[in-house]
Design an enzyme around this catalytic site. Structure first.
Site, PDB file in Angstrom:
ATOM      1  N   LYS A 153     -37.414 -60.382  33.795  1.00  0.00           N
ATOM      2  CA  LYS A 153     -36.263 -59.518  34.102  1.00  0.00           C
ATOM      3  C   LYS A 153     -35.725 -58.966  32.806  1.00  0.00           C
ATOM      4  CE  LYS A 153     -33.974 -58.442  37.861  1.00  0.00           C
ATOM      5  NZ  LYS A 153     -34.534 -58.489  39.217  1.00  0.00           N
TER       6      LYS A 153
HETATM    7  N1  GLU Z   1     -35.689 -55.390  40.868  1.00  0.00           N
HETATM    8  C1  GLU Z   1     -36.434 -55.701  42.035  1.00  0.00           C
HETATM    9  C2  GLU Z   1     -36.344 -57.182  42.353  1.00  0.00           C
HETATM   10  O1  GLU Z   1     -35.424 -57.845  41.954  1.00  0.00           O
HETATM   11  C3  GLU Z   1     -37.867 -55.176  41.962  1.00  0.00           C
HETATM   12  C4  GLU Z   1     -38.672 -55.713  40.831  1.00  0.00           C
HETATM   13  C5  GLU Z   1     -40.025 -55.019  40.649  1.00  0.00           C
HETATM   14  O2  GLU Z   1     -40.341 -54.147  41.439  1.00  0.00           O
HETATM   15  O3  GLU Z   1     -40.694 -55.374  39.702  1.00  0.00           O
HETATM   16  O4  GLU Z   1     -37.134 -57.716  43.071  1.00  0.00           O
END
Ligand code: GLU
Length: 418
Positions: free
Chosen positions: A110
């Site tokens: 993240k």
């Molecule tokens: N931000 C989204 C999540 O928390 C998508 C992450 C992604 O597509 O890599 O799942």
């Protein structure tokens, strides 16, 4: 009356407790536990930005790579005034379990930048994004770590990231997912998280023998996830009785006309000014007498402080970590069913995986194929969780962690990590 959604408080220790419970139940060896307790890499960067008024601001940016045993690290980038290392670390660990649960060949990561995108101009956001990307470029890559949108970021942010990375490494569309379609984004990516939430809702209702028409839904959040969830739930025949955003909300006992509401918002109207309903606050939404509550905004909105007032019997976690660890236990004690975030909101990263594969193959799938594969993938994950939960008579969250932790542990063992 106007209210604001409380600020996120989630902590890494809370997710760690969920991991430890699964590890205990799986009898996981101590050395694998040791490895899984600690994120693989945490990067903290200063991001200097020339503001439109000529001044310079230096923002804090993060990228945490939690675990990459099953494949490249994967996860969104969040722009939020409260973003901090512990929150990004928590969200990175959720991505590890989320990707494993849906059997995607990714690890978890993240990113976050502590900034308030609502107060910044498009040019300031572009400069911030380009500089953040340059500063994390040495640890990302199409086979290393693939960012995507999250709270406060969108397809435009990903376009800027792709371009900034391309200046360093050459044109690499697969470096980020959630891009605009014109730059190699996938059809169906924008609606994917909301679509996944509704697919899970439909599966759960069919398990419980409930007809959509009798299942009244309240949704917190009117961003990408909340909006698509509302639209697709209404299309599926579920009465959406209440919707809130950060500052206002609307309630209609017989269900809102979601298309009309969307048109009202597109014309610049506030939710509470929608003529076919009465105003309600976020606190009132969480305490609403409805069948399914869908928190689709930020983390830790249902905590010790307010969980006693929650009346819905089903909570579907469309946001990441919206129910705190203690609140989760109290809600379950009174019989509520909670569909955990790592299952309910996996639709986004599932279609991110399809986008990445399309970019690598330089081939575009039709939207029908994307939606079909999404349904197949998330339904398979749902069924694995619900049947394990039934078999072990345990909460769905614990069942989901059992499956995810076992898969990651297996990959670690097979690699021979030490
Ligand atoms: N931000 C989204 C999540 O928390 C998508 C992450 C992604 O597509 O890599 O799942």
């Amino acid at each position: 009356m106007v209210s604001t959604i409380p600020r996120p408080l989630m902590s890494y220790d809370e997710v760690l407790q969920l991991f430890e419970q699964a590890a205990d139940d799986l009898d996981l060896e101590e050395e694998v536990r040791l490895l899984l307790r600690m994120p693989h890499r945490e990067l903290h960067v200063g991001v200097p930005v020339r503001m439109d008024d000529g001044s310079v601001c230096v923002y804090r940016g993060y990228r945490v790579q939690h675990n990459g045993a099953r494949g490249p690290y994967k996860g969104g980038v969040r722009y939020h005034p409260e973003s901090n290392l512990d929150e990004v670390r928590t969200l990175a660990s959720l991505m590890t379990w989320k990707c494993a649960l849906s059997d995607l060949p990714f690890g978890g990561a993240k990113g976050g930048v502590q900034c308030d995108p609502k107060t910044m101009s498009a040019n300031e956001l572009k400069r911030l994004t380009r500089r953040y990307t340059q500063n994390i470029a040495h640890i990302i890559g199409i086979n290393r770590d693939i960012p995507a949108p999250d709270m406060g970021t969108n397809a435009q942010t990903m376009a800027w990231m792709m371009d900034a990375y391309g200046q360093l490494e050459g044109h690499t569309p697969g470096i980020v997912t959630g891009k605009p379609i014109a730059l190699g984004g996938s059809l169906g990516r924008e609606s994917a998280t909301g679509r996944g939430v509704v697919l899970v809702l439909q599966e759960l209702c069919s398990d419980l023998g409930r007809e959509p028409q009798s299942v009244r839904i309240a949704i917190q959040g009117k961003g990408n996830v909340g909006s698509w969830t509302a639209r697709l739930a209404a299309e599926g025949g579920f009465p959406v009785v209440a919707v809130t955003d950060t500052s206002s909300g609307i309630y209609a006992e017989k269900g809102l006309d979601i298309n009309a509401l969307q048109a009202h918002l597109e014309l610049g109207g506030r939710l509470s000014e929608f003529p076919q309903g009465v105003e309600l606050t976020n606190e009132e939404l969480l305490a609403l007498d409805c069948d399914v509550l869908i928190p689709a905004a930020i983390g830790d909105v249902i905590t010790d402080d307010n969980c006693d007032s929650v009346r819905a019997d089903i909570i579907i976690e469309a946001a990441n970590h919206p129910v705190s660890y203690n609140a989760d236990a109290s809600l379950r004690d009174r019989g509520a069913i909670i569909v955990p975030d790592i299952l309910a909101n996996a639709g986004g990263v599932i279609v991110s995986y399809f986008e990445w594969t399309q970019n690598i193959q330089q081939f575009r799938w039709e939207e029908k194929r994307v939606n079909h594969e999404l349904a197949r993938t998330i339904t398979t994950a749902y069924r694995a969780v619900s049947s394990l939960a039934r078999e072990k008579r345990c909460p769905m969250r614990h069942a989901a962690y059992l499956i995810a932790v076992e898969r990651v542990a297996e990959a670690i063992r097979l690699r021979g990590f030490v």
